[in-house]
Design a protein around this motif. Structure first.
Motif: not given
Ligand code: FE
Ligand code: FE
Ligand code: ZN
Length: 228
Positions: A58-64, A132-137, A150-154, A215-222
Motif C-alpha cells: 500500500r505504501l508503494e502505491k502511495v509513493q507512486q 507516523g501514519y497519523g501524521t502522514a494522513r 485514503r490509503l494511509l487511513q486504511t 473505544a479510545p482508539a476509534k475516538a482518537a482516530a476520529k
C-alpha cells in the motif's frame, strides 16, 4: 540552490520513513513469532505479519502516487530527500525499537514472561507506526491528496486494530499467565490456590470492557481526522 522544504516534502519523507519501518517489521516479526509461546499471541503476530506485507504494498502505491503528482516539480521522479541524501532512508526510530525488543527477548525468563515482553515491544512498534501514519494522513488531508489519504487511513486503522488486540491479549491472558508463572515456580509448580488466580482474569476482563465502552482508539482516530 536547493528549494525550501514544504509540506509535500515532509509527507514524502514520512512515507519513506514508514516504508523503511514496515520493511524492518517484516524482517523482525518471524523471530518474535518463533519466540512467542502463547498460541493466541503467535496467531496475532502471524496475522499482523500478513497485514504488514499488504501495508508495505500500500505504501508503494502511495509513493507512486506522490512521485507521479510531483514529477513536474523536480523532473527526476525521485523524492526530495532521495536527491538530497542519495536515497535509502532508514527509519532509525524503528531500528531502535526493534533492537530494544530483541535485547529484552534474549534475556533469561519464563516463556510466559517473555510473551508479555514481546507484547510490550510490539505495542511500542504499533504506537510508533500509529504516530507516523497519523501524521502522514493529516499532511495528505491538508494537501488534498484524497487517494493518498485514503490509503494511509486504511493502514492507520489496521495498526489501531493490531494494538487493541494486543492490549486485550495482554490484559486477559498473557500478563495474567506471566504473573502466575512466577508464582508457580516459587510454589514448585504446585499452585495450591486456584481461587486467587481467577481474580486478575476478572479484573482484566472488566478493564477490557470498560475500555471498549470508551473505544479510545476509534475516538482518537476520529479526533485526529479533524485535526491537521
Ligand atoms: Fe505496519
Ligand atoms: Fe522513523
Ligand atoms: Zn503494525
Amino acid at each position: 540552490m536547493e528549494q525550501m522544504l514544504n509540506l509535500r516534502h515532509l509527507l514524502q519523507h514520512e512515507v519513506e520513513d514508514l516504508s523503511s519501518a514496515e520493511d524492518q517489521i517484516i524482517e523482525a516479526l518471524p523471530q518474535m513469532i518463533e519466540m512467542a509461546s502463547s498460541p493466541e499471541l503467535k496467531k496475532a503476530l502471524n496475522e499482523h505479519l500478513k497485514v504488514t506485507r499488504e501495508q508495505k504494498k500500500r505504501l508503494e502505491k502511495v509513493q507512486q502516487s506522490l512521485t507521479r503528482g510531483g514529477a513536474e516539480e523536480n523532473g527526476t521522479g525521485k523524492s526530495f530527500f532521495e536527491r538530497i541524501f542519495g536515497g535509502g532512508t532508514k527509519c532509525k526510530g524503528m531500528e531502535g525499537l526493534i533492537k530494544e525488543g530483541q535485547k529484552m527477548m534474549g534475556e533469561d525468563m519464563d516463556a510466559q514472561v517473555r510473551d508479555a515482553a514481546i507484547i510490550a515491544s510490539c505495542q511500542k512498534i504499533e504506537h510508533y507506526e500509529i504516530s507516523g501514519y497519523g501524521t502522514a494522513r493529516a499532511y495528505a488531508n491538508q494537501l488534498n491528496l484524497v487517494e493518498v489519504e485514503r490509503l494511509l487511513q486504511t493502514t492507520l486503522n489496521e495498526e489501531y486494530k493490531a494494538d487493541d488486540l494486543l492490549t486485550i491479549l495482554a490484559l486477559q491472558k498473557v500478563n495474567v499467565d506471566a504473573e502466575g508463572g512466577k508464582k508457580n515456580r516459587k510454589a514448585g509448580n504446585s499452585n495450591p490456590d486456584n481461587s486467587k488466580k481467577k481474580s486478575p482474569v476478572k479484573k482484566a476482563v472488566s478493564k477490557k470492557t470498560a475500555s471498549k465502552k470508551k473505544a479510545p482508539a476509534k475516538a482518537a482516530a476520529k479526533k485526529a481526522k479533524t485535526r491537521s
